[in-house]
Design an enzyme around this catalytic site. Structure first.
Site, PDB file in Angstrom:
ATOM      1  N   LEU A  50      11.176 -10.254 112.763  1.00 58.64           N
ATOM      2  CA  LEU A  50      11.594 -10.730 114.084  1.00 58.64           C
ATOM      3  C   LEU A  50      10.335 -11.033 114.893  1.00 58.64           C
ATOM      4  CD1 LEU A  50      14.537  -8.400 115.268  1.00 58.64           C
ATOM      5  CD2 LEU A  50      14.665 -10.840 114.761  1.00 58.64           C
ATOM      6  N   ASP A  51      10.322 -12.167 115.589  1.00 62.53           N
ATOM      7  CA  ASP A  51       9.187 -12.511 116.431  1.00 62.53           C
ATOM      8  C   ASP A  51       9.013 -11.492 117.556  1.00 62.53           C
ATOM      9  OD1 ASP A  51       8.820 -14.824 114.964  1.00 62.53           O
ATOM     10  OD2 ASP A  51      10.016 -16.061 116.319  1.00 62.53           O
ATOM     11  N   PRO A  52       7.800 -11.375 118.112  1.00 70.84           N
ATOM     12  CA  PRO A  52       7.618 -10.498 119.269  1.00 70.84           C
ATOM     13  C   PRO A  52       8.573 -10.822 120.421  1.00 70.84           C
ATOM     14  CG  PRO A  52       5.483 -11.105 118.378  1.00 70.84           C
ATOM     15  CD  PRO A  52       6.518 -11.918 117.624  1.00 70.84           C
TER      16      PRO A  52
END
Length: 332
Positions: A50-52
């Site tokens: 998951l992206d930041p």
């Protein structure tokens, strides 16, 4: 004045799955390392990045569960996102630099229906440059940070369900609320950019939340803050057993003798129907042994737990209850 050195964390074998609600601002690996530190776990991994910018469901695997984490990478996903209209960025989300700004046209329900139909079902996507996919051994985002764009092959994905709703984003600007159920490999940032382009104004994501992955939903997850506040024994109790990663596997249970031989990598013969994915348990004590498949009446091992991992898993499950069972199998 000499600073007092920090005490070294004493690592230990920990087995199971933590269903984490990943917080905003941390990468998946940063969240994993924080949970690993809190558990003092020796070995850990996650089941998909998951992206930041993104929050939500992130299953973390510890110990023996890491042997099955790859099986979850193919799981379908569900997301909720906010698409800010009229502004495109270098990354497709709010972390990137603004590339272009365009006026937002009048958007009718009929317009949204047409866009929804266009992006539902099997479609192709070109992976974004700001992604962890690799080209010649180097992540695409490394090329992007260096200002280099490389060719990416289109990928086939499936959008099972897509709901688009007119809304305002966090800055009270025109936006689309996106709810999507999709196959593995779907980039929601790219989907958002493509929807913005189809509406004629472009757009970028200002919010992204994974609400489900495979059988796991956000309601089952714990936040890092809440996990940090738990006692050490309660942190262990928050872990799910490794076989939660194997919900679609056919279950086979073996007696003690067959269990020992199976753990040594030997095939076992029985009246089982052919099955490509089988989860295998021992009978006395009841414990996960590993996974395999059945062909022509033979149970064939694929990934196995070691006797030590089985003993540790049983001890972990009974910790704090004052009881325990000794593992009765050894490798033949």
């Amino acid at each position: 004045m000499t600073a007092t050195p920090r005490a070294r964390v004493q690592r230990r074998p920990v087995h199971g799955v933590l269903l984490l609600d990943k917080p905003l601002g941390l990468s998946s690996n940063q969240a994993l390392q924080k949970a690993k530190w809190l558990l003092r776990a020796e070995k850990a991994g996650h089941t998909g990045t998951l992206d930041p910018l993104a929050t939500g469901v992130l299953p973390l695997c510890f110990g023996a569960a890491t042997k099955f984490s790859g099986l979850h990478l193919d799981a379908d996903k569900r997301y909720e996102a906010t698409l800010h209209l009229g502004v495109t960025t270098t990354t497709g989300d709010a972390e990137g630099q603004v590339v272009a700004e365009r006026p937002v046209p009048a958007i009718t329900p009929e317009t949204l229906d047409a866009v929804r139909a266009r992006f539902t079902g099997p479609i192709t996507q070109i992976p974004p440059m700001h992604s962890a996919l690799k080209k010649d051994g180097k992540a695409l985002y490394e090329y992007a940070r260096a200002g280099v764009e490389v060719e990416r092959a289109p990928r086939q994905i499936t959008i099972y369900a897509l709901n688009l709703t007119l809304a305002l984003d966090e800055s009270a600007q025109p936006a689309i609320k996106i709810e999507v159920a999709c196959s593995k490999g779907t980039y929601i940032r790219t989907l958002g950019e493509d929807i913005g382009a189809a509406l004629g104004c472009g757009g970028h994501l200002t919010r992204l939340r994974r609400v489900a992955t495979g059988p796991f939903t956000q309601d089952q997850c714990i936040t890092l803050e809440a996990f940090d506040a738990l006692s050490e024994s309660d942190r262990l109790a928050a872990l799910q057993p490794a076989d939660v990663l194997l919900p679609d596997h056919t279950a086979v249970t073996l007696g003690s003798e067959d269990a020992g031989r199976f753990l040594s990598g030997m095939r076992r013969r029985g009246d089982w129907a052919d099955a490509e994915q089988v989860v295998v348990y021992g009978q006395a004590p009841a414990a996960l042994l590993g996974v395999g498949h059945v062909a022509a009446g033979e149970l064939i091992p694929d990934r196995l737990l070691s006797p030590a991992e089985i003993a540790q898993t049983l001890a972990q499950a009974t910790a704090g209850r004052g009881t325990g069972e000794a593992v009765s199998w050894t490798k033949a």
